[in-house]
Design a protein around this motif. Structure first.
Motif, short mmCIF file in Angstrom:
data_model
loop_
_atom_site.label_atom_id
_atom_site.label_comp_id
_atom_site.label_asym_id
_atom_site.label_seq_id
_atom_site.Cartn_x
_atom_site.Cartn_y
_atom_site.Cartn_z
N PRO A 183 1.01 -1.15 0.01
CA PRO A 183 0.06 0.00 0.05
C PRO A 183 0.87 1.37 0.00
CG PRO A 183 -0.31 -1.43 1.74
CD PRO A 183 0.78 -1.76 1.29
N THR A 184 0.74 2.18 -0.80
CA THR A 184 1.43 3.53 -0.88
C THR A 184 0.38 4.63 -1.61
OG1 THR A 184 3.22 4.72 -2.13
CG2 THR A 184 2.56 2.65 -3.06
N PRO A 185 0.62 5.84 -1.11
CA PRO A 185 -0.23 6.87 -1.81
C PRO A 185 0.28 7.14 -3.17
CG PRO A 185 1.33 7.86 0.03
CD PRO A 185 1.37 6.40 0.04
N ALA A 200 4.02 -0.19 4.86
CA ALA A 200 5.17 0.55 5.43
C ALA A 200 4.68 1.59 6.37
CB ALA A 200 5.82 1.36 4.17
N VAL A 258 -0.49 -0.29 -4.48
CA VAL A 258 -1.86 0.20 -4.50
C VAL A 258 -2.08 1.52 -3.66
CG1 VAL A 258 -2.88 -1.69 -5.89
CG2 VAL A 258 -2.42 -1.56 -3.25
N SER A 259 -2.88 2.39 -3.90
CA SER A 259 -3.58 3.37 -2.97
C SER A 259 -5.08 2.98 -2.73
CB SER A 259 -3.30 4.47 -3.62
OG SER A 259 -4.18 5.81 -3.13
N ILE A 260 -5.41 3.27 -1.68
CA ILE A 260 -6.77 3.11 -1.25
C ILE A 260 -7.46 4.47 -1.40
CG2 ILE A 260 -6.90 1.00 -0.15
CD1 ILE A 260 -7.20 2.88 2.38
N GLY A 261 -6.90 5.51 -1.73
CA GLY A 261 -7.35 6.80 -1.83
C GLY A 261 -6.54 8.04 -1.76
N TYR A 301 -5.47 10.43 0.30
CA TYR A 301 -5.58 11.01 1.46
C TYR A 301 -4.17 10.64 2.12
CZ TYR A 301 -8.48 7.01 1.60
OH TYR A 301 -9.08 5.85 1.54
N VAL A 302 -3.65 11.18 3.25
CA VAL A 302 -2.38 10.70 3.95
C VAL A 302 -2.65 9.81 5.17
CG1 VAL A 302 -0.09 11.56 4.86
CG2 VAL A 302 -1.17 12.96 2.82
N LEU A 303 -2.09 8.55 5.10
CA LEU A 303 -2.40 8.06 6.20
C LEU A 303 -0.99 7.64 7.08
CD1 LEU A 303 -4.07 4.97 4.68
CD2 LEU A 303 -5.18 6.55 5.87
N GLY A 353 0.22 5.06 8.04
CA GLY A 353 1.01 3.97 7.67
C GLY A 353 0.15 3.06 6.60
N GLY A 354 0.53 1.86 6.03
CA GLY A 354 -0.02 1.18 5.29
C GLY A 354 -1.18 0.16 5.76
N ALA A 372 -4.72 0.53 5.16
CA ALA A 372 -4.87 0.32 3.87
C ALA A 372 -5.10 -1.55 3.68
CB ALA A 372 -4.03 0.83 2.92
N1 LIG Z 1 -0.91 7.39 3.05
C1 LIG Z 1 -0.07 6.23 3.16
C2 LIG Z 1 0.97 6.09 3.98
C3 LIG Z 1 1.71 4.96 4.07
C4 LIG Z 1 1.22 3.64 3.51
C5 LIG Z 1 -0.11 3.69 2.53
C6 LIG Z 1 -0.76 4.92 2.52
C7 LIG Z 1 -1.92 4.81 1.68
C8 LIG Z 1 -2.44 4.12 1.01
N2 LIG Z 1 -3.52 4.41 -0.03
C9 LIG Z 1 -3.45 5.69 0.59
O1 LIG Z 1 -2.58 6.19 1.29
#
Ligand SMILES: Nc1ccccc1-c1cnco1
Length: 246
Positions: free
Chosen positions: A86-88, A112, A134-137, A139-141, A143-144, A147
């Motif tokens: 998972p990553t933005p 991560a 992959v990104s779920i959207g 916005y900033v999380l 961590g993953g 997600a």
């Molecule tokens: N913002 C994040 C920070 C760390 C790991 C994944 C994400 C993420 C995944 N989908 C949207 O954001």
């Protein structure tokens, strides 16, 4: 399906012990295995991150713990798992991606923290583990992990036998079928009148054709109102003449 998750916060995944996923695991439909990334560190502080080359804010997750963890979990399995990170900056996680994942016998999630994982890890495993970032959207999380919870739920509910009423999958907002590409419309249950709010009479009529028509109208209205970009993508052929009056 087997799902492995490597994280510095395996306790984050306690929700996978309850409800739909928990029951699927108890029934042997889903095999979820959690791994503490720090178990693959070798210093007294169990270090998993360091400062970024080239400078800049935050910390980057070191490649060694991840590669040792991924090798230990995925090993030299003849049919290795698909690695999902998972990553933005990843491609959008959609229902289509969830369906593709649901067809995989084994998924390995690598959520991560910090500024992400050293990119050489993705280069190292990209081909052999069919890496998917992959990104779920947008916005900033922090961590993953959140997600991964979202993705595991979206995928697990698609597995045969997990949902009691198979119809629920075909009626999904984003599933193929008559309501394909439409958001779900309003739903109602007893009592017929609640605080002066009446259930739309059509739903009490017993006229299933008219009810289906009404539901589609409502779904179309909500889609046009809330997701005009989805409405714009609807195949004109699927919009009968009454849809166009909406
Ligand atoms: N913002 C994040 C920070 C760390 C790991 C994944 C994400 C993420 C995944 N989908 C949207 O954001």
């Amino acid at each position: 399906m087997r799902v492995d998750i490597i994280s510095i916060f395996p306790e984050y995944f306690a929700p996978l012990d309850v409800s739909l996923i928990g029951k699927a695991r108890q029934r042997g439909l889903l095999d979820v295995r959690l791994h503490q990334l720090r178990d693959w560190t070798h210093d007294v502080h169990r270090t998993v991150d360091d400062t970024p080359y080239g400078g800049g804010p935050g910390m980057v997750m070191k490649p060694e713990p991840w590669s040792e963890a991924i090798d230990a979990v995925a090993g030299s399995a003849p049919e290795p798992p698909r690695l999902v990170v998972p990553t933005p900056s990843g491609r959008p996680f959609t229902q289509e991606v969830a369906l593709a994942y649901a067809a995989e016998p084994w998924l390995l999630f690598a959520p991560a923290r910090y500024e992400g994982i050293d990119s050489r890890v993705m280069a190292e495993y990209g081909d052999r583990l069919r890496l998917d970032e992959v990104s779920i959207g947008d916005y900033v999380l922090a961590g993953g992990e959140a997600a991964v919870l979202v993705m595991v739920e979206a995928v697990a509910r698609l597995l045969p036998g997990v949902l009691g009423n198979a119809g629920s999958v075909t009626d999904d907002s984003f599933a193929p079928g008559a309501m394909a590409g439409l958001l779900e419309g309003p739903v109602y249950t007893k009592p017929p009148v609640w605080r002066g709010h009446e259930v739309p009479p059509i739903l009490l009529s017993g006229n299933h054709g008219a009810i289906a028509r009404w539901r589609r109208d409502q779904a179309l209205r909500r889609t046009v109102a809330n997701r005009p970009e989805l409405a714009a993508r609807l195949d004109p052929g699927t919009l009968d003449k009454r849809d166009r009056q909406v």
